[in-house]
Scaffold this active site. Structure first.
Site, PDB file in Angstrom:
ATOM      1  N   SER A  41      -5.349 -18.481 -12.341  1.00 47.31           N
ATOM      2  CA  SER A  41      -4.293 -18.944 -11.423  1.00 47.31           C
ATOM      3  C   SER A  41      -3.052 -19.377 -12.202  1.00 47.31           C
ATOM      4  O   SER A  41      -1.928 -19.288 -11.698  1.00 47.31           O
ATOM      5  CB  SER A  41      -4.805 -20.087 -10.538  1.00 47.31           C
ATOM      6  OG  SER A  41      -5.171 -21.187 -11.337  1.00 47.31           O
ATOM      7  N   GLU A  72      -1.540   3.737  -1.701  1.00 43.90           N
ATOM      8  CA  GLU A  72      -2.591   3.040  -2.459  1.00 43.90           C
ATOM      9  C   GLU A  72      -2.062   1.732  -3.050  1.00 43.90           C
ATOM     10  O   GLU A  72      -2.749   0.714  -3.040  1.00 43.90           O
ATOM     11  CB  GLU A  72      -3.116   3.942  -3.578  1.00 43.90           C
ATOM     12  CG  GLU A  72      -3.834   5.165  -3.039  1.00 43.90           C
ATOM     13  CD  GLU A  72      -4.559   5.974  -4.108  1.00 43.90           C
ATOM     14  OE1 GLU A  72      -4.427   5.647  -5.306  1.00 43.90           O
ATOM     15  OE2 GLU A  72      -5.260   6.932  -3.732  1.00 43.90           O
ATOM     16  N   LEU A  73      -0.820   1.786  -3.539  1.00 39.86           N
ATOM     17  CA  LEU A  73      -0.232   0.597  -4.178  1.00 39.86           C
ATOM     18  C   LEU A  73      -0.182  -0.609  -3.222  1.00 39.86           C
ATOM     19  O   LEU A  73      -0.531  -1.727  -3.604  1.00 39.86           O
ATOM     20  CB  LEU A  73       1.180   0.958  -4.671  1.00 39.86           C
ATOM     21  CG  LEU A  73       2.054  -0.145  -5.259  1.00 39.86           C
ATOM     22  CD1 LEU A  73       1.400  -0.782  -6.487  1.00 39.86           C
ATOM     23  CD2 LEU A  73       3.423   0.412  -5.643  1.00 39.86           C
ATOM     24  N   LEU A  88      11.586   2.211   0.682  1.00 36.14           N
ATOM     25  CA  LEU A  88      12.531   3.084   1.384  1.00 36.14           C
ATOM     26  C   LEU A  88      11.982   3.450   2.769  1.00 36.14           C
ATOM     27  O   LEU A  88      10.810   3.802   2.900  1.00 36.14           O
ATOM     28  CB  LEU A  88      12.731   4.352   0.559  1.00 36.14           C
ATOM     29  CG  LEU A  88      13.634   5.442   1.100  1.00 36.14           C
ATOM     30  CD1 LEU A  88      14.359   6.117  -0.043  1.00 36.14           C
ATOM     31  CD2 LEU A  88      12.864   6.478   1.905  1.00 36.14           C
ATOM     32  N   SER A  89      12.839   3.325   3.783  1.00 31.30           N
ATOM     33  CA  SER A  89      12.407   3.611   5.146  1.00 31.30           C
ATOM     34  C   SER A  89      12.698   5.058   5.505  1.00 31.30           C
ATOM     35  O   SER A  89      13.851   5.507   5.419  1.00 31.30           O
ATOM     36  CB  SER A  89      13.151   2.690   6.122  1.00 31.30           C
ATOM     37  OG  SER A  89      13.009   3.189   7.436  1.00 31.30           O
ATOM     38  N   ASN A 127       2.974 -11.182  -9.576  1.00 28.10           N
ATOM     39  CA  ASN A 127       2.792 -12.141 -10.667  1.00 28.10           C
ATOM     40  C   ASN A 127       1.867 -11.531 -11.727  1.00 28.10           C
ATOM     41  O   ASN A 127       1.246 -10.479 -11.504  1.00 28.10           O
ATOM     42  CB  ASN A 127       2.317 -13.501 -10.139  1.00 28.10           C
ATOM     43  CG  ASN A 127       0.943 -13.430  -9.510  1.00 28.10           C
ATOM     44  OD1 ASN A 127      -0.006 -12.978 -10.141  1.00 28.10           O
ATOM     45  ND2 ASN A 127       0.834 -13.876  -8.255  1.00 28.10           N
ATOM     46  N   ARG A 160      -0.988 -12.262 -12.892  1.00 29.53           N
ATOM     47  CA  ARG A 160      -2.401 -12.083 -12.547  1.00 29.53           C
ATOM     48  C   ARG A 160      -2.580 -10.845 -11.669  1.00 29.53           C
ATOM     49  O   ARG A 160      -3.507 -10.057 -11.859  1.00 29.53           O
ATOM     50  CB  ARG A 160      -2.887 -13.321 -11.794  1.00 29.53           C
ATOM     51  CG  ARG A 160      -4.382 -13.351 -11.612  1.00 29.53           C
ATOM     52  CD  ARG A 160      -4.775 -14.528 -10.748  1.00 29.53           C
ATOM     53  NE  ARG A 160      -6.159 -14.932 -10.950  1.00 29.53           N
ATOM     54  CZ  ARG A 160      -6.753 -15.877 -10.258  1.00 29.53           C
ATOM     55  NH1 ARG A 160      -6.076 -16.547  -9.330  1.00 29.53           N
ATOM     56  NH2 ARG A 160      -8.007 -16.182 -10.477  1.00 29.53           N
ATOM     57  N   ARG A 207      -6.252   0.355 -11.209  1.00 31.09           N
ATOM     58  CA  ARG A 207      -5.588   1.659 -11.121  1.00 31.09           C
ATOM     59  C   ARG A 207      -5.465   2.357 -12.470  1.00 31.09           C
ATOM     60  O   ARG A 207      -5.127   3.544 -12.507  1.00 31.09           O
ATOM     61  CB  ARG A 207      -4.212   1.502 -10.465  1.00 31.09           C
ATOM     62  CG  ARG A 207      -4.258   0.885  -9.077  1.00 31.09           C
ATOM     63  CD  ARG A 207      -5.126   1.678  -8.112  1.00 31.09           C
ATOM     64  NE  ARG A 207      -5.174   1.038  -6.811  1.00 31.09           N
ATOM     65  CZ  ARG A 207      -5.730   1.577  -5.736  1.00 31.09           C
ATOM     66  NH1 ARG A 207      -6.297   2.757  -5.792  1.00 31.09           N
ATOM     67  NH2 ARG A 207      -5.739   0.921  -4.586  1.00 31.09           N
TER      68      ARG A 207
HETATM   69  C1  LIG Z   1     -10.821   3.943  -7.613  1.00 30.73           C
HETATM   70  C2  LIG Z   1     -10.470   3.370  -6.296  1.00 30.73           C
HETATM   71  C3  LIG Z   1     -10.870   4.002  -5.129  1.00 30.73           C
HETATM   72  C4  LIG Z   1     -10.557   3.474  -3.874  1.00 30.73           C
HETATM   73  N1  LIG Z   1     -10.940   4.126  -2.756  1.00 30.73           N
HETATM   74  C5  LIG Z   1     -10.653   3.611  -1.545  1.00 30.73           C
HETATM   75  C6  LIG Z   1     -11.058   4.275  -0.334  1.00 30.73           C
HETATM   76  O1  LIG Z   1     -11.687   5.318  -0.365  1.00 30.73           O
HETATM   77  N2  LIG Z   1     -10.725   3.724   0.856  1.00 30.73           N
HETATM   78  C7  LIG Z   1     -10.048   2.530   0.937  1.00 30.73           C
HETATM   79  O2  LIG Z   1      -9.790   2.052   2.036  1.00 30.73           O
HETATM   80  N3  LIG Z   1      -9.627   1.900  -0.186  1.00 30.73           N
HETATM   81  C8  LIG Z   1      -9.916   2.388  -1.414  1.00 30.73           C
HETATM   82  N4  LIG Z   1      -9.492   1.747  -2.529  1.00 30.73           N
HETATM   83  C9  LIG Z   1      -8.676   0.525  -2.390  1.00 30.73           C
HETATM   84  C10 LIG Z   1      -9.504  -0.738  -2.623  1.00 30.73           C
HETATM   85  O3  LIG Z   1     -10.514  -0.861  -1.657  1.00 30.73           O
HETATM   86  C11 LIG Z   1      -8.606  -1.984  -2.575  1.00 30.73           C
HETATM   87  O4  LIG Z   1      -8.024  -2.094  -1.287  1.00 30.73           O
HETATM   88  C12 LIG Z   1      -7.477  -1.946  -3.579  1.00 30.73           C
HETATM   89  O5  LIG Z   1      -7.932  -1.490  -4.824  1.00 30.73           O
HETATM   90  C13 LIG Z   1      -6.894  -3.344  -3.766  1.00 30.73           C
HETATM   91  O6  LIG Z   1      -7.845  -4.130  -4.433  1.00 30.73           O
HETATM   92  P1  LIG Z   1      -8.059  -5.661  -4.115  1.00 30.73           P
HETATM   93  O7  LIG Z   1      -8.397  -5.880  -2.697  1.00 30.73           O
HETATM   94  O8  LIG Z   1      -9.021  -6.175  -5.154  1.00 30.73           O
HETATM   95  O9  LIG Z   1      -6.592  -6.214  -4.462  1.00 30.73           O
HETATM   96  P2  LIG Z   1      -5.758  -7.433  -3.769  1.00 30.73           P
HETATM   97  O10 LIG Z   1      -5.598  -7.157  -2.357  1.00 30.73           O
HETATM   98  O11 LIG Z   1      -4.535  -7.543  -4.598  1.00 30.73           O
HETATM   99  O12 LIG Z   1      -6.694  -8.638  -3.996  1.00 30.73           O
HETATM  100  C14 LIG Z   1      -6.921  -9.174  -5.301  1.00 30.73           C
HETATM  101  C15 LIG Z   1      -8.187 -10.002  -5.270  1.00 30.73           C
HETATM  102  O13 LIG Z   1      -7.977 -11.148  -4.434  1.00 30.73           O
HETATM  103  C16 LIG Z   1      -9.157 -11.416  -3.704  1.00 30.73           C
HETATM  104  N5  LIG Z   1      -8.858 -11.236  -2.279  1.00 30.73           N
HETATM  105  C17 LIG Z   1      -7.773 -10.634  -1.727  1.00 30.73           C
HETATM  106  N6  LIG Z   1      -7.821 -10.667  -0.392  1.00 30.73           N
HETATM  107  C18 LIG Z   1      -8.957 -11.304  -0.082  1.00 30.73           C
HETATM  108  C19 LIG Z   1      -9.576 -11.621   1.136  1.00 30.73           C
HETATM  109  N7  LIG Z   1      -9.022 -11.308   2.315  1.00 30.73           N
HETATM  110  N8  LIG Z   1     -10.752 -12.276   1.112  1.00 30.73           N
HETATM  111  C20 LIG Z   1     -11.323 -12.601  -0.050  1.00 30.73           C
HETATM  112  N9  LIG Z   1     -10.810 -12.316  -1.272  1.00 30.73           N
HETATM  113  C21 LIG Z   1      -9.639 -11.676  -1.272  1.00 30.73           C
HETATM  114  C22 LIG Z   1     -10.223 -10.457  -4.200  1.00 30.73           C
HETATM  115  O14 LIG Z   1     -10.914 -11.034  -5.245  1.00 30.73           O
HETATM  116  C23 LIG Z   1      -9.394  -9.289  -4.678  1.00 30.73           C
HETATM  117  O15 LIG Z   1     -10.064  -8.502  -5.657  1.00 30.73           O
HETATM  118  C24 LIG Z   1      -9.804   2.261  -3.795  1.00 30.73           C
HETATM  119  C25 LIG Z   1      -9.402   1.617  -4.973  1.00 30.73           C
HETATM  120  C26 LIG Z   1      -9.729   2.153  -6.210  1.00 30.73           C
HETATM  121  C27 LIG Z   1      -9.249   1.444  -7.464  1.00 30.73           C
END
Ligand SMILES: Cc1cc2nc3c(=O)[nH]c(=O)nc-3n(C[C@H](O)[C@H](O)[C@H](O)COP(=O)(O)OP(=O)(O)OC[C@H]3O[C@@H](n4cnc5c(N)ncnc54)[C@H](O)[C@@H]3O)c2cc1C
Length: 313
Positions: A80, A101-102, A114-115, A252, A254, A263
């Site tokens: 944090s 994806e981002l 961009l819209s 940030n 983290r 990614r």
């Molecule tokens: C190789 C790969 C394949 C993927 N394939 C798919 C796919 O097929 N379909 C699909 O829908 N998505 C897919 N994703 C997207 C993936 O499911 C995540 O949505 C994305 O990588 C963002 O990750 P995150 O939620 O950890 O990140 P962030 O949203 O930035 O969250 C960061 C961290 O904060 C915590 N956090 C955030 N929000 C919450 C919450 N609401 N409750 C509890 N803890 C939380 C968790 O620890 C999380 O890891 C893929 C991602 C990767 C890397």
């Protein structure tokens, strides 16, 4: 204008400053001395934030250099603290599939993209997926498809624009945008008389727009933005995922680390993996004590991946 991109452009357009006078004021008032060896604000800020937790200043200060302080923070997973360092990256030359994806990365990120509703895509640019790059046959297939979709996009926007410019369409738009507003007895007004016409029913406005060129011109002028936006928002449905976009991302340290890990991983899609490697390269240079643990590893196919010993701090 470049039409096809093979790699993202990354512009580091925002980073932090740490006003030294304020730091000194705090130290003099409450904390004695603080020894550190970096003047890089992105690295100083999380160190100061972390030291507040134990008030480790003066003779309570253990580690005397920023690298070992932040290294320890990462080792113990006190992530944090890293959230106080923020970097804004402007990305161009990335595809809509990449940004889809981002923007799934929620925690600690802000996005402005961009819209396609407001910006005309008649001359859209495209991103060639890494797997297609350099293969003449595949590139031609992709480019021919992109060209064809641009033609359909242009035709759709033109035809929709014509449809919206009929007397019915013009009056509907004026109503929808609340330019034509309802007054008393079911009569509508533009707020000002249009060539002397005012307070008419919707049917009368339609009839008037149909037969009076001056009034039609006035309606066209007043509704042009809304009509264009509506045409584009429908026509964009034919644009491919490869369509180039621009996105402003603030995250940030983290969050950027988490992005780079997920990614930059071997399982990530190729375009976003290349971006993650480029972001890691840039941030490693910008703030080595926050991102220096990332290795960028060359793979047999020429692409890259990231690797770290400090996962998800
Ligand atoms: C190789 C790969 C394949 C993927 N394939 C798919 C796919 O097929 N379909 C699909 O829908 N998505 C897919 N994703 C997207 C993936 O499911 C995540 O949505 C994305 O990588 C963002 O990750 P995150 O939620 O950890 O990140 P962030 O949203 O930035 O969250 C960061 C961290 O904060 C915590 N956090 C955030 N929000 C919450 C919450 N609401 N409750 C509890 N803890 C939380 C968790 O620890 C999380 O890891 C893929 C991602 C990767 C890397």
């Amino acid at each position: 204008m470049q039409k096809y991109f093979s790699r993202a452009n990354i512009y580091l357009v925002g980073k932090q400053v740490m006003p030294e006078a304020e730091v000194q004021r705090f130290l003099e008032n409450e904390a004695d001395t603080w020894l550190t060896d970096t003047d890089n604000a992105a690295q100083r800020i999380p160190e100061l934030a972390g030291r507040i937790c134990y008030m480790s200043f003066g003779d309570k200060q253990g580690r005397k250099d920023n690298a070992s302080y932040l290294g320890h923070i990462m080792q113990v997973g006190h992530g944090s603290v890293l959230e106080h360092a923020v970097f804004s990256l402007l990305l161009t030359g990335v595809s809509r599939s990449l940004t889809h994806e981002l923007v799934r990365h929620r925690a600690g990120f802000a996005y402005s993209q961009l819209s396609q509703r407001y910006v005309d895509e008649t001359e859209a640019q495209f991103v060639i997926p890494p797997a297609v790059q350099g293969d003449a046959e595949l590139e031609k297939l992709l480019k021919d498809h992109c060209d064809a979709t641009l033609k359909v996009y242009a035709e759709l926007t033109e035809k929709l624009a014509e449809k919206y410019a009929t007397p019915e369409g013009l009056v509907d738009f004026a109503l929808r945008e609340e330019q034509l507003t309802e007054g008393e007895n079911g009569k509508f007004t533009f707020g000002e008389a249009v060539e002397g016409h005012d307070k008419l029913s919707i049917d009368d406005w339609r009839e008037l727009v149909g037969k009076n060129e001056g009034v039609a011109k006035y309606f066209k002028k007043k509704t042009i933005r809304g009509r264009r936006k509506s045409a584009r928002e429908a026509a964009r449905s034919v644009l491919p995922n490869a369509t180039e976009t621009k996105i402003f991302v603030t995250g940030n340290a983290r969050s950027w680390r988490h992005f780079i890990e997920l990614r930059g991983d071997i399982h990530a899609e190729a375009e976003i993996r290349a971006l993650a490697c480029d972001v890691a390269r840039l941030l490693k240079k910008e703030a080595p004590n926050l991102f220096g643990d990332y290795e960028i590893v060359k793979l047999p196919d020429g692409s890259e991946r990231t690797r770290t010993t400090h996962r998800k701090v």
